[in-house]
Scaffold this motif. Sequence first.
Motif, PDB file in Angstrom:
ATOM      1  N   HIS A  43      -9.309  -0.476  -0.045  1.00  0.00           N
ATOM      2  CA  HIS A  43      -7.965  -0.271  -0.100  1.00  0.00           C
ATOM      3  C   HIS A  43      -6.863   0.448   1.131  1.00  0.00           C
ATOM      4  O   HIS A  43      -6.034   0.081   1.505  1.00  0.00           O
ATOM      5  N   VAL A  44      -7.324   1.600   1.320  1.00  0.00           N
ATOM      6  CA  VAL A  44      -6.983   2.392   2.291  1.00  0.00           C
ATOM      7  C   VAL A  44      -7.052   1.563   3.713  1.00  0.00           C
ATOM      8  O   VAL A  44      -5.933   1.566   4.323  1.00  0.00           O
ATOM      9  N   VAL A  45      -8.368   0.902   4.109  1.00  0.00           N
ATOM     10  CA  VAL A  45      -8.257   0.398   5.318  1.00  0.00           C
ATOM     11  C   VAL A  45      -7.259  -0.898   5.400  1.00  0.00           C
ATOM     12  O   VAL A  45      -6.574  -1.180   6.306  1.00  0.00           O
ATOM     13  N   LYS A  46      -7.184  -1.523   4.218  1.00  0.00           N
ATOM     14  CA  LYS A  46      -6.372  -2.630   4.143  1.00  0.00           C
ATOM     15  C   LYS A  46      -4.894  -2.293   4.401  1.00  0.00           C
ATOM     16  O   LYS A  46      -4.290  -2.925   4.943  1.00  0.00           O
ATOM     17  N   LEU A  47      -4.441  -1.293   3.589  1.00  0.00           N
ATOM     18  CA  LEU A  47      -2.876  -0.901   3.822  1.00  0.00           C
ATOM     19  C   LEU A  47      -2.805  -0.336   5.155  1.00  0.00           C
ATOM     20  O   LEU A  47      -1.753  -0.767   5.960  1.00  0.00           O
ATOM     21  N   SER A  48      -3.571   0.585   5.633  1.00  0.00           N
ATOM     22  CA  SER A  48      -3.384   1.269   6.863  1.00  0.00           C
ATOM     23  C   SER A  48      -3.689   0.553   8.220  1.00  0.00           C
ATOM     24  O   SER A  48      -3.129   1.103   9.330  1.00  0.00           O
ATOM     25  N   GLN A  49      -4.867  -0.317   8.111  1.00  0.00           N
ATOM     26  CA  GLN A  49      -5.033  -1.140   9.310  1.00  0.00           C
ATOM     27  C   GLN A  49      -4.596  -2.595   9.539  1.00  0.00           C
ATOM     28  O   GLN A  49      -4.265  -3.043  10.524  1.00  0.00           O
ATOM     29  N   GLU A  50      -4.714  -3.251   8.193  1.00  0.00           N
ATOM     30  CA  GLU A  50      -4.394  -4.684   8.250  1.00  0.00           C
ATOM     31  C   GLU A  50      -2.916  -5.135   7.773  1.00  0.00           C
ATOM     32  O   GLU A  50      -2.622  -6.020   8.320  1.00  0.00           O
ATOM     33  N   LEU A  51      -2.284  -4.276   7.208  1.00  0.00           N
ATOM     34  CA  LEU A  51      -0.889  -4.403   6.828  1.00  0.00           C
ATOM     35  C   LEU A  51       0.199  -3.850   7.321  1.00  0.00           C
ATOM     36  O   LEU A  51       1.396  -3.984   6.939  1.00  0.00           O
ATOM     37  N   GLY A  52      -0.179  -2.949   8.338  1.00  0.00           N
ATOM     38  CA  GLY A  52       0.846  -2.239   8.651  1.00  0.00           C
ATOM     39  C   GLY A  52       1.725  -2.655   9.971  1.00  0.00           C
ATOM     40  O   GLY A  52       1.176  -3.829  10.533  1.00  0.00           O
ATOM     41  N   PRO A  53       2.478  -1.992  10.782  1.00  0.00           N
ATOM     42  CA  PRO A  53       3.139  -0.864  10.099  1.00  0.00           C
ATOM     43  C   PRO A  53       3.945  -1.006   8.939  1.00  0.00           C
ATOM     44  O   PRO A  53       4.484  -2.088   8.545  1.00  0.00           O
ATOM     45  N   HIS A  58       9.796  -2.539   9.533  1.00  0.00           N
ATOM     46  CA  HIS A  58       9.218  -3.618   9.504  1.00  0.00           C
ATOM     47  C   HIS A  58       9.192  -4.217   8.164  1.00  0.00           C
ATOM     48  O   HIS A  58       8.075  -4.063   7.147  1.00  0.00           O
ATOM     49  N   LEU A  59      10.290  -4.888   7.656  1.00  0.00           N
ATOM     50  CA  LEU A  59      10.422  -5.356   6.526  1.00  0.00           C
ATOM     51  C   LEU A  59       9.521  -6.498   5.863  1.00  0.00           C
ATOM     52  O   LEU A  59       8.851  -6.278   4.898  1.00  0.00           O
ATOM     53  N   GLU A  60       9.089  -7.347   6.905  1.00  0.00           N
ATOM     54  CA  GLU A  60       8.117  -8.339   6.421  1.00  0.00           C
ATOM     55  C   GLU A  60       6.692  -7.866   6.108  1.00  0.00           C
ATOM     56  O   GLU A  60       5.976  -8.219   5.131  1.00  0.00           O
ATOM     57  N   ASN A  61       6.323  -6.577   6.782  1.00  0.00           N
ATOM     58  CA  ASN A  61       4.966  -5.870   6.283  1.00  0.00           C
ATOM     59  C   ASN A  61       5.062  -5.238   4.931  1.00  0.00           C
ATOM     60  O   ASN A  61       4.151  -5.201   4.129  1.00  0.00           O
ATOM     61  N   LEU A  62       6.376  -4.576   4.733  1.00  0.00           N
ATOM     62  CA  LEU A  62       6.686  -4.055   3.492  1.00  0.00           C
ATOM     63  C   LEU A  62       6.470  -5.293   2.290  1.00  0.00           C
ATOM     64  O   LEU A  62       5.873  -5.068   1.371  1.00  0.00           O
ATOM     65  N   ASP A  63       6.905  -6.171   2.662  1.00  0.00           N
ATOM     66  CA  ASP A  63       6.697  -7.330   1.658  1.00  0.00           C
ATOM     67  C   ASP A  63       5.203  -7.843   1.514  1.00  0.00           C
ATOM     68  O   ASP A  63       4.819  -8.139   0.468  1.00  0.00           O
ATOM     69  N   ARG A  64       4.478  -7.884   2.620  1.00  0.00           N
ATOM     70  CA  ARG A  64       3.075  -8.072   2.496  1.00  0.00           C
ATOM     71  C   ARG A  64       2.311  -7.065   1.665  1.00  0.00           C
ATOM     72  O   ARG A  64       1.276  -7.433   1.016  1.00  0.00           O
ATOM     73  N   ILE A  69      -0.182  -5.213  -3.349  1.00  0.00           N
ATOM     74  CA  ILE A  69      -0.487  -4.392  -4.583  1.00  0.00           C
ATOM     75  C   ILE A  69       0.005  -5.298  -5.745  1.00  0.00           C
ATOM     76  O   ILE A  69      -0.860  -5.100  -6.740  1.00  0.00           O
ATOM     77  N   LYS A  70       0.889  -6.069  -5.871  1.00  0.00           N
ATOM     78  CA  LYS A  70       0.972  -7.263  -6.847  1.00  0.00           C
ATOM     79  C   LYS A  70      -0.051  -8.207  -7.142  1.00  0.00           C
ATOM     80  O   LYS A  70      -0.530  -8.119  -8.462  1.00  0.00           O
ATOM     81  N   GLU A  71      -0.819  -8.362  -6.256  1.00  0.00           N
ATOM     82  CA  GLU A  71      -2.260  -9.427  -6.677  1.00  0.00           C
ATOM     83  C   GLU A  71      -3.054  -8.529  -7.099  1.00  0.00           C
ATOM     84  O   GLU A  71      -3.992  -8.936  -7.933  1.00  0.00           O
ATOM     85  N   GLU A  72      -3.334  -7.374  -6.513  1.00  0.00           N
ATOM     86  CA  GLU A  72      -4.463  -6.485  -7.253  1.00  0.00           C
ATOM     87  C   GLU A  72      -4.175  -6.123  -8.647  1.00  0.00           C
ATOM     88  O   GLU A  72      -5.047  -5.904  -9.588  1.00  0.00           O
TER      89      GLU A  72
END
Length: 318
Positions: A43-53, A58-64, A69-72
């Motif tokens: 989860h940490v890798v997903k959030l910090s490396q793949e979905l950032g900034p 970066h509103l589009e990334n916050l949406d991602r 989170i919703k999917e999980e």
Amino acid sequence: MLFVLLGLGLVGFASWFWMTQPLLTNASSLNTPVVDPAVLKQHVVKLSQELGPRDEAHLENLDRVAAYIKEEFQKTGARVSEQPYRVEGKSYRNVIAQFGPTTGKRLVIGAHYDTAGPLPGADDNASGVAGLLELARLFDQQPPKILVELVAFTLEEPPYFRTTGMGSSVHANSLREQHAEVVAMISLEMIGYFNDAESSQHFPSAILQAFYPSRGDFIAVVGRVGDGLITRRLKAAMLEVPSLKVRSINAPAFIPGIDFSDQLNYWHAGYRAVMVTDTAFYRNLNYHTVNDTAEKLDYKRMALVVAGVHATVAALSE
């Protein structure tokens, strides 16, 4: 003079006791849930490396991130919803998962998913969000006896910190408007960084060094002065987890760090709230830098923290 010294001694002891909430507790036969450190790391890798900034620019990334989170959450048996709101003409959203009864007293556990600028934010606060997602899995396996609301907040970081634009402000005020009965709110704010070296733990005041360890090998439960009893209950429950070192502090909000997260908005709304934290910049020198990356976290001890937070739910359900 003797009576004066005795009086000062009693006042000092009472202040120390209320601030540190000392407990002589050994790990019990608590059936500690299995928390997989590898899943937390994923989860940490997903959030910090793949979905950032993950900052407000970066509103589009916050949406991602919100969608992830919703999917999980939806992989569990949670009642999942979103809480959209607007700030300066832009749309943001909290993501909420409810477990247990649909009515009655509730316990809120939250963590913010945004970062302070275009940074990795592994400890701050992908670690807290990972803990939230793992708690959802645990509550799916064993539904709580009390209504538990897991909330992933947005916009905790500057420029919206201490404003009504914080996701936690929106959520806390919505609970107040509903006249919701909240047992407590627990803010998961940086729960993955530990350091066993001497003098690795720092403090906002030199006085505190006399009361707390010099090694950053513990998790802290942080509350304001008036929430001493709830802090004590949480600390006692978390200490039931074998090998988890827990310290606590109840202090005025003017001491730097006491109100540095989402719990402050629940105080403003009239609710009891505490922060569970690795103490952030008082230990983790990577705080708010490009060096706050996933490989620097201790996922085994982070798993113990999640198990400890899970244990507090049973304690607060009584």
